[in-house]
Scaffold this active site. Structure first.
Site, PDB file in Angstrom:
ATOM      1  N   HIS A  77       0.641  -1.252   0.144  1.00  0.00           N
ATOM      2  CA  HIS A  77       0.018   0.110   0.000  1.00  0.00           C
ATOM      3  C   HIS A  77       1.007   1.433   0.105  1.00  0.00           C
ATOM      4  CE1 HIS A  77      -3.507  -2.441   1.275  1.00  0.00           C
ATOM      5  NE2 HIS A  77      -2.829  -2.876   2.064  1.00  0.00           N
TER       6      HIS A  77
HETATM    7  C1  BDR Z   1      -3.001   0.825   5.346  1.00  0.00           C
HETATM    8  O1  BDR Z   1      -3.098   0.118   6.833  1.00  0.00           O
HETATM    9  C2  BDR Z   1      -1.971  -0.521   7.249  1.00  0.00           C
HETATM   10  O2  BDR Z   1      -2.133  -1.576   7.838  1.00  0.00           O
HETATM   11  C3  BDR Z   1      -0.902  -0.323   6.204  1.00  0.00           C
HETATM   12  O3  BDR Z   1       0.241   0.212   6.749  1.00  0.00           O
HETATM   13  C4  BDR Z   1      -1.639   0.875   5.399  1.00  0.00           C
HETATM   14  O4  BDR Z   1      -1.058   2.146   5.519  1.00  0.00           O
HETATM   15  C5  BDR Z   1      -3.851  -0.116   4.391  1.00  0.00           C
HETATM   16  O5  BDR Z   1      -5.246  -0.214   4.791  1.00  0.00           O
END
Ligand code: BDR
Ligand code: CA
Length: 313
Positions: free
Chosen positions: A243
């Site tokens: 992400h």
């Molecule tokens: C986001 O949530 C976190 O777990 C990850 O680092 C990312 O920023 C994805 O939903």
């Protein structure tokens, strides 16, 4: 062009770690003024520690790391150890950090930095819940107009939710903070799950990280090996979404992303849809656009960029 000045606001998190490494590997485009930690994937004592570990992995003990807010504005902290492991950075066996944590609070660092810099020259890069940014904007409203841009990972429209059926984790953890940021009037660019779920670390892509043969390449491959077990099982996909590096990749190669400038509002009260990012993707309201909401990604270009840049560290 001189590099763009950025503050990375983060809750590492393996994918946060890769986002930070990408920025540190790209000095021609990005100057990291500081890293501000927030509670999110794991509690604050771990996120600030993990941020320092990542700087040390990149051999960048000179980057100042600040601890910020340890709880969301109004809600109890929700964490994601089920994805990121007990430490938040499970996978590689990294040494405890020795570089110091800065004494200054992260929110004060954000405020002071924006006030000291020429207006429109500092970009904020939130990779976690928006608590630090919202607190800074509330405490010092004069800084909002000084922000060049906020490029953040959070939210979803077509992909809807990952922590609840309708909410993405970063927004869900602190919807009140997200609401403040989305209503702030600052220029916003959003990397929602719609984009990040196209950034899948397939086996060949992770092998390319490992094949760098460097401490950074091997650690990134081990981080991915760890956190992808959860997403592969959940989504039945061939790899986990990486992400947060979408944020720093966008600042280096905006051409890899496509989106729309639309209205995005945050649900802050409904128990059923709390933290939902209600994006007017189809323009069915007359609400004013407040964010560029990304929808597609050149995933091969993204992973080529990551591999090429991580090789430099
Ligand atoms: C986001 O949530 C976190 O777990 C990850 O680092 C990312 O920023 C994805 O939903
Ligand atoms: Ca994150």
């Amino acid at each position: 062009m001189p590099p763009r000045k950025i503050i990375i606001d983060t809750d590492p998190g393996q994918d946060d770690a890769v986002a930070i490494l990408l920025a540190l590997a790209s000095p021609e485009e990005l100057e990291v003024l500081g890293i501000t930690a927030v509670a999110g994937n794991v509690p604050l004592p771990l996120t600030q520690r993990n941020a320092r570990m990542v700087c040390e992995l990149a051999n960048r003990r000179d980057i100042p790391v600040f601890a910020g807010c340890d709880t969301p504005l109004e809600r109890t902290l929700v964490t994601a150890e089920h994805v990121h492991g007990k430490t938040g950075l499970d996978g590689p066996d990294l040494p405890d950090p020795t570089m110091p944590l800065q004494d200054q609070h992260a929110v004060d660092f954000i405020i002071d930095t924006l006030r000291a810099a020429d207006p429109g020259t500092v970009t904020l890069c939130p990779l976690g819940p928006l608590t630090n940014i919202a607190t800074a904007f509330t405490r010092a409203p004069d800084i909002v107009s000084r922000v060049q841009e906020i490029v953040l990972m959070g939210g979803a429209y077509f992909e809807v939710g990952n922590i609840t059926p309708t909410a993405e984790f970063n927004i869900y953890v602190d919807p009140q903070a997200a609401d403040i940021v989305f209503k702030s009037g600052a220029q916003l660019t959003v990397m929602p799950l719609d984009v990040t779920h196209q950034a899948l670390v397939t086996t060949p892509r992770n092998d390319a990280f490992r094949a760098l043969g460097t401490p950074v390449g091997i650690a990134v491959a081990q981080m991915t090996d760890f956190f992808e077990r959860f997403d592969k099982e959940k989504y039945g996909s061939e790899g986990a979404p990486l992400h947060d590096p979408c944020v720093t990749a966008y600042l280096i190669r905006p051409d890899l992303f496509k989106g729309r400038h639309v209205n995005v509002e945050i649900e802050t009260t409904s128990p059923l849809t709390l933290g939902m990012t209600v994006a007017d993707w189809w323009g069915v309201t007359n609400r004013a656009p407040n964010a560029t909401f990304m929808g597609s990604l050149d995933a091969d270009g993204y992973f080529a960029l990551l591999t090429e840049r991580l090789a430099r560290l």
